[in-house]
Write an enzyme that holds these catalytic residues in place. Sequence first.
Site, PDB file in Angstrom:
ATOM      1  N   LYS A   1     -65.805  62.914  23.998  1.00  0.00           N
ATOM      2  CA  LYS A   1     -65.615  61.468  23.889  1.00  0.00           C
ATOM      3  C   LYS A   1     -64.568  61.111  23.294  1.00  0.00           C
ATOM      4  CE  LYS A   1     -68.619  57.426  23.151  1.00  0.00           C
ATOM      5  NZ  LYS A   1     -69.670  56.890  22.767  1.00  0.00           N
TER       6      LYS A   1
ATOM      7  N   SER B   1     -72.192  53.917  25.761  1.00  0.00           N
ATOM      8  CA  SER B   1     -71.036  53.822  25.970  1.00  0.00           C
ATOM      9  C   SER B   1     -70.131  55.179  26.256  1.00  0.00           C
ATOM     10  CB  SER B   1     -70.183  53.611  24.806  1.00  0.00           C
ATOM     11  OG  SER B   1     -70.824  54.289  23.616  1.00  0.00           O
TER      12      SER B   1
ATOM     13  N   SER C   1     -76.046  55.260  23.296  1.00  0.00           N
ATOM     14  CA  SER C   1     -74.708  55.550  24.176  1.00  0.00           C
ATOM     15  C   SER C   1     -74.761  56.957  24.641  1.00  0.00           C
ATOM     16  CB  SER C   1     -73.552  55.074  23.246  1.00  0.00           C
ATOM     17  OG  SER C   1     -73.368  53.947  23.161  1.00  0.00           O
TER      18      SER C   1
END
Lengths: 487, 483
Positions: free
Chosen positions: A78, A153, A177
Amino acid sequence: MNIKKLNTIEIKNSIENREIKAQEIAEYYLKRAISLQEKTNAFITLDEENILKQAKDIDNQVEKGFKGKLTGVPIAIKDNICTKGLRTTCASKILSNFVPPYDATVIENLKKEGAIIFGKTNMDEFAMGSSNETSYFGPVKNPWDMERIPGGSSGGSAVAVSAILAPASLGSDTGGSIRQPASLCGVVGMKPTYGRISRYGLIAFGSSLDQIGPFARSIEDCALILEVISKYDPRDSTSINLKTPEYLKNLNEDIRGLKIGVPKEYFIDGVEEDIIKGINDAVEILKKLGAEIREISLPHTKYGIAVYYLIATAEASSNLARYDGVKYGFRAENVKDLKEMYIKTKKEGFGEEVKRRIMLGTFSLASGYYDAYYKKASKVRTLIKNDFVNAFEKVDVILCPTSPTTAFKIGEKTNDPIQMYLSDIFTINVNLAGIPAISVPCGFDKKGLPIGMQIIGNYFEEQVILNASYAYEKAVGGFKFSPFQEE
Amino acid sequence: MEFEAVIGLEVHAQLLTKSKIFCGCSTQFGSTPNSQTCPVCLGMPGVLPVLNRKVVDFAIMLGLATNSTINKNSYFARKNYFYPDLPKGYQISQYELPICSNGHLIIKTKDGEKKIGITRIHMEEDAGKLIHEGTYSLVDLNRTGTPLLEIVSEPDMRSPEEAVAYLKELRQILLYLGICDGNMEEGSFRCDANVSVRKKGDNKLGIKTELKNINSFRFIQRALEYEIERQIDIIESGNTIIQETRLFDSSKGITIPMRSKEEAHDYRYFPEPDLMPVFIDDAHIENIKNFLPELPYQKILRFREQYGLPEYDIDILTNEKEVADFYEKCLSLYNNPKALSNFFMTELLKELNERKCKIGDTKLNAENIVEIFKLLDEQKLNYNGAKALLPKIIDTGKSPSILLEEMGLMQISDTSTLESVIIEVLKSNKKELKEYLSGKDKLFAFFVGQVMKKTGGKANPKILQELLKEKLAKISIDDVDNL
């Protein structure tokens, strides 16, 4: 060899046994990631040269007898986890040119075990969002339905695994997330106990809530990656000094006598019927495997969203203050003085949702409001935590839906922040309490979209969660690949 | 109408730790800009602070030395504001629960001793520095993350003199503890003052102003004097004081208001989530207590009782710990407190002041000082010789007896040598001799001086005087011309 079907352990073994080269694995995934990038938009940075160089290095080391837990396994990261020499943007314009001079501790741990840092995945800007639509680099598409969001996210990391662009990935979870996009993309995603994984190098959103965790296609892969990144780190004062666990070795599908709590507050109006059915089916399967199911109550559940959006935004408003154009990142041009530089840099550098949350958090901490908002929220947070502490006196794990809905359409909730915030209604309280939880695929709704069930455990009892998930995975014969396996 | 001033002080003391408070960077002063930085103190994305435990120990030391309560649980908080020298956009400090509270110091005032309350002592990180160059500014972050203790007093001081006495006492304690170098010019001991005035006898506090940027005791005295007068003038002319932050302009000797937009801060304090609360157990406090050095006021008391020295001597000798320690080391080898004290005050400290250096910067050692006294006692050296020797001892570290030979300062005690010099002197000063013999006794000193001059100051004064007296008694005025 069908590389696509190999799990992380198989990749590692094949490379260490010289059946295949790390370079071939890397090339295979690179080819997929690059050719599907336009469709998925899963990556922000894919440095082909860098990835191939890492793979070559691993092959050379394997020649010299190197053995690691993740030898040659590409792991997508990420884009809020700092990677030395590799651009790390947080999906924000304000960091669009930021190249960290250091690796996050999790990256160091992955590299030590021979993993290949495979590209930086798309996400909601500064991890603020539940749909991956707030990214400066555009939305990510759900492999199960290209018109739908992947969740957020960590949308890019979920899609990278779901669309088989990488065997596994890392995300971060502040209010859901990891778990929510895992649920919406039909993969496994786990948020460990707060303090289990070092946050050093994770670009902070809500410091008291953030935790890094893995996405994988199987529980074994999830256990292995979790074990590699679960190391005490003296550079993170909130990291807990515990023995490095052996999650993979200790995986055990025998869950006879396991007490599973089902909280009544999580089966409310607004949860899609198909999801309730999916969870109930899973409960039946677990019951057949010998688990005891008990209804429990977590009475302060309903305050979670309010508490979260005061605490997380308060911390964020302070954490994001450093992006001022002075030292690194984007700086607005044509400014006449310092104040204008600050204002224009932040105005132009941050997106709408980030600005909204900075404002919310600033308000929550402002003199005269602090007691009524931040401080009160901190007190209610303790009540929410106590709900779980009390529950875990009666049960071993808690089972509930990960998300109240399956993947929704791109643009469907962007104009209604409250509806968007409600996407995390079942995941947020876990972060507020600091306990671990996983999202495991458990069937599909009528539209064919994946449903996720959340299994929540007590502090540092990741193994119990993994074992329950493992038993379920075995019972259902593994999890289904997304339609992208045909691509 | 009679007014009185009410003064409270906030001191920032930089701590003498080798590394910064939340990272491993060096705290050394004066290095190349930005050479002592790392991702942590630069506030790069994703980095985290780790507390330097030495800072906690230093805070406990100061807490104990100022009779403060050591709070077993304290925590850090973020103080949020924007400035380019603050890379994170917040300063890690302590707010609601500081590490020490409720302490006090005793200062000496013209009316005797006075207790000044210390509200709190807390740990925090220093900011960097801005260097302004025409149309742009440069940022040096070497100082960022240097550990500070902020020491906040109660508004207990009533005059600039009391404020300065408090600051001197506090600085002395920090120096005795060895946790701060007290250098005001380099900013390792900085002071902000809150000042208000009120009618004498009033209990209510007046409206205060905050004075910033004062970096010497002299300036603090002047800034406070000016500000108190300014406030009294305003009140007497029927106006009200504006609560504001003011800067002291040392070149003009006045205080001026800071631009108001820079002070309109809401710092939005909240507990620092990246650090665990600071927990200190009793055993640790006890351990630090046991290793605490003797403090200024304790030393003063002991010097008074143990050596029977006058207050004036004690004040000078204990002003700096290094001097006091050196004095006592000399004393352990030569047990004459007053003689040593006199020599320290009139000779040794004068020499050091002239050189602007400390004992440790020179080659001085206690053995050499003591040897001077032994040579004096053995009459191999006179006091003049001792004065002449001292600079050489300081500069070379050589032993006085060797230097005595080298410099030919050996005292002349031999009677025949001295006698011949005396005769010579009397012969060449017949006029004065006659006057002396006719009753002008004062000229005795003149002859002593002449002999001293001839012997290069080396004559043993006691023997010289005896011999001279003897000789003069034997001469009658009629013999003078035949000498």
